[in-house]
Write an enzyme that holds these catalytic residues in place. Structure first.
Site, PDB file in Angstrom:
ATOM      1  N   GLU A   1      -5.212  26.465 -47.969  1.00  0.00           N
ATOM      2  CA  GLU A   1      -5.278  24.986 -47.928  1.00  0.00           C
ATOM      3  C   GLU A   1      -5.196  24.633 -49.508  1.00  0.00           C
ATOM      4  OE1 GLU A   1      -5.272  22.806 -45.763  1.00  0.00           O
ATOM      5  OE2 GLU A   1      -5.589  24.271 -43.913  1.00  0.00           O
TER       6      GLU A   1
ATOM      7  N   GLU B   1       3.485  17.001 -37.752  1.00  0.00           N
ATOM      8  CA  GLU B   1       4.347  17.916 -37.054  1.00  0.00           C
ATOM      9  C   GLU B   1       5.472  17.165 -36.124  1.00  0.00           C
ATOM     10  OE1 GLU B   1       0.992  20.171 -38.508  1.00  0.00           O
ATOM     11  OE2 GLU B   1       0.990  18.505 -36.981  1.00  0.00           O
TER      12      GLU B   1
ATOM     13  N   THR C   1       4.778  23.240 -45.966  1.00  0.00           N
ATOM     14  CA  THR C   1       4.282  22.873 -44.804  1.00  0.00           C
ATOM     15  C   THR C   1       3.393  21.661 -44.559  1.00  0.00           C
ATOM     16  OG1 THR C   1       3.131  24.099 -42.713  1.00  0.00           O
ATOM     17  CG2 THR C   1       2.089  24.258 -45.095  1.00  0.00           C
TER      18      THR C   1
ATOM     19  N   GLU D   1      -3.915  17.476 -28.886  1.00  0.00           N
ATOM     20  CA  GLU D   1      -3.733  18.475 -29.766  1.00  0.00           C
ATOM     21  C   GLU D   1      -3.379  19.749 -28.840  1.00  0.00           C
ATOM     22  OE1 GLU D   1      -5.228  19.696 -33.371  1.00  0.00           O
ATOM     23  OE2 GLU D   1      -3.866  18.259 -33.154  1.00  0.00           O
TER      24      GLU D   1
ATOM     25  N   ASP E   1       1.671  29.761 -37.288  1.00  0.00           N
ATOM     26  CA  ASP E   1       2.652  28.720 -37.655  1.00  0.00           C
ATOM     27  C   ASP E   1       3.516  28.703 -38.929  1.00  0.00           C
ATOM     28  OD1 ASP E   1       0.554  27.808 -39.088  1.00  0.00           O
ATOM     29  OD2 ASP E   1       0.644  25.836 -38.263  1.00  0.00           O
TER      30      ASP E   1
END
Length: 556
Positions: free
Chosen positions: A167, A460, A547, A415, A301
């Site tokens: 992160e 996304e 990302t 989600e 991902d």
């Protein structure tokens, strides 16, 4: 006499303009960010497991790669911003002002209780992630104010004694690198290097593969080890940021650190139970790939997302990333992608999960909002590697995500959810009896169950819609984006900013969560702004996005 007066007036006007230019120049220099080193120089930290020879960046001139963005002729009115862009800009300004007022310097804003929170080490994640958005939106005064703060952050110790390696890399480090790529402000590169040196300590393990946490006490004692049951995307999604840091600083140690993880992926391929992909969890410590679940969603991902992006960032000089992408994308296409059974037969795709049990492959049609990135990934791979089928897959995935936003009264996608799959990607006829037996009668026809009904301002879906718009020039994607935008505005607006939603199936005013994650300003609003901007703003042949929506310059 009149001529002399005019001449004197012209000279005075010219002198005034010169003085104004000097004043503005000096003011701009005084407002530029000043780098303040952290309280500890991380290059002086003890090293318990030296890396040995450092691998340099690939040598040679970047290859002339195929164009990712569609030609200018493919776009409608390419030189003019769409009027809808201003609505995005005003929403950004409102949300950013709320962050400044109630959470300045904190990781994120809690917009209901109007306070700052620090779940990511207390290094100001939202502020650092928003730098490039401010620049892109032309908010230069706000940019320099935030950059001055960011350039002076002290990366000595986190509030909790540890930070998440992934992160902090994809948020803070990427935010600084992208802001430097756009503004050329040296203070931001110095601060990115400062942070990169801190994060580099996480690789000081016996096999030079990092763990999930960078823990100061363990690092100082030489007790760091890679995890035995970690998400496969954890270590494999650091390469874009560390490689860009090496490109900008000329120091190959950052690239070398993450290249070792790429070579680990290569070595582990034969172990995988589903050839071409890696399981969602990996034993990095013992270098063993034992998992039986495969996905493009959470935990995996960005592993796959970064394969074509690394190929682009390295200018095509490392063919490993093309090889790994082709294998993974072909396997995912064969086993994970499905077309839902719908009454109107819409030609859209989603990506589920696969589990290998003995020699059988069980496919589960559960989709995650996170997985919406896959449309852009397939599109990028299709463009870079000349695979027209992958571009088509990318379009169908992007349209699927946009469609899912239209299925609920909030105008938002949940989600996690399932849809009834067709047996083939070419489609199937609507089967009412099957729907009555397997479907969820509380939802629209074609839907199964909803495992997680939240919406938390994720980027996304709009990310892939934006990327496919730029890759094709098709105006329909901007219309899809606007429909998504209207749902987001209707359902997430709070008194001061925007919030996540607890249940997208609620009618009326859905209950809000006290969250405005940093990616709202860093990515979601950035992609909405860009899709309504002229296509030369952050051109896809000049930049590649990490990302979290941070654009890095490609070597071209």
């Amino acid at each position: 006499m009149l001529r002399r007066r005019r001449s004197r007036l012209v000279n005075l006007t010219f002198a005034a303009l010169v003085l104004l230019a000097v004043f503005l120049f000096l003011r701009s220099r005084s407002s530029r960010p000043r780098y303040v080193p952290s309280g500890f120089d991380w290059t002086q930290a003890p090293v318990f497991h030296p890396p040995g020879p450092i691998k340099p960046l690939p040598d040679g001139e970047p290859r002339p790669l195929p164009s990712v963005q569609a030609p200018l002729s493919a776009f409608t009115n390419p030189s003019e911003p769409d009027p809808r862009r201003d609505a995005v800009l005003q929403t950004f300004k409102r949300s950013y002002e709320a962050y400044k007022t109630y959470a300045w310097g904190h990781d994120e804003l809690a917009p209901v209780t109007r306070q700052g929170r620090d779940p990511s080490g207390g290094y100001g994640a939202t502020l650092m992630e928003t730098l490039d958005t401010l620049w892109i939106m032309g908010l230069k005064s706000e940019f320099y104010e935030a950059a001055a703060f960011a350039a002076a952050v002290d990366f000595t110790k986190p509030n909790a004694g540890a930070v998440g390696l992934f992160e902090t890399t994809v948020r803070n480090l990427a935010g600084l690198l992208s802001a430097y790529d756009l503004s050329a402000e040296e203070a931001l590169l110095h601060k990115a290097t400062d942070l990169g040196n801190m994060l580099y300590i996480a690789f000081d393990t016996p096999n030079r593969l990092p763990g999930f946490w960078l823990n100061w006490q363990e690092a100082w004692k030489g007790d760091q080890k890679a995890g035995t049951n970690e998400a496969s995307s954890l270590s494999t999604s650091l390469c874009l940021e560390f490689t860009r840091l090496s490109q900008l600083t000329g120091d190959p140690k950052y690239y070398d650190a993450t290249d070792r993880i790429t070579r680990f992926l290569e070595r582990m391929k034969p172990q995988s139970k589903l050839q071409g992909m890696w399981p969602t969890t990996i034993d990095y410590q013992n270098e063993y790939v034992w998992g039986d679940t495969f996905s493009l969603g959470a935990g995996a991902d960005s592993l796959y997302e970064y394969l074509p992006k690394m190929f682009a960032l390295l200018g095509g000089l490392d063919p490993t990333y093309e090889t790994l992408y082709r294998g993974a994308a072909d396997t995912a296409s064969k086993f994970l992608l499905f077309r839902p059974m719908l009454p109107d037969g819409q030609d859209i795709l989603f990506a589920g999960d696969a589990r290998v049990v003995s020699d059988a492959i069980e496919v589960h049609p559960e989709f995650q909002h996170l997985t919406c990135f896959a449309g852009g990934m397939f599109g990028l791979g299709g463009k870079l590697f000349g695979i027209s089928e992958h571009l088509d897959i990318g379009e169908r995935l992007a349209r699927g995500c946009a469609w899912a936003y239209t299925q609920f009264p909030t105008g938002l996608m949940p989600e996690r959810f399932t849809l009834l799959p067709c047996g083939s990607r070419s489609g199937c006829a609507w089967d009412e009896n099957r729907w009555l037996q397997e479907g969820n009668k509380k939802l629209n026809k074609g839907w199964g169950y909803i495992r997680d009904s939240r919406y938390n301002l994720r980027p996304e879906a709009i990310e892939s819609v934006f990327l496919l718009y730029r890759m094709t020039g098709k105006e329909e994607y901007r219309d899809l984006a606007w429909e998504m935008w209207q749902g987001i505005m209707k359902s997430t607006r709070s008194d001061i900013a925007h919030c996540g939603i607890r249940d997208v199936t609620e009618s009326g005013k859905p209950a809000k969560s006290d969250d405005m994650e940093s990616f709202w300003l860093a990515a979601t609003l950035k992609y909405f702004y860009l899709i309504f901007s002229p296509p030369d703003l952050i051109h896809l042949d000049e930049f590649v996005f990490n990302t979290r929506g941070h654009p890095f310059r490609r070597p071209v």
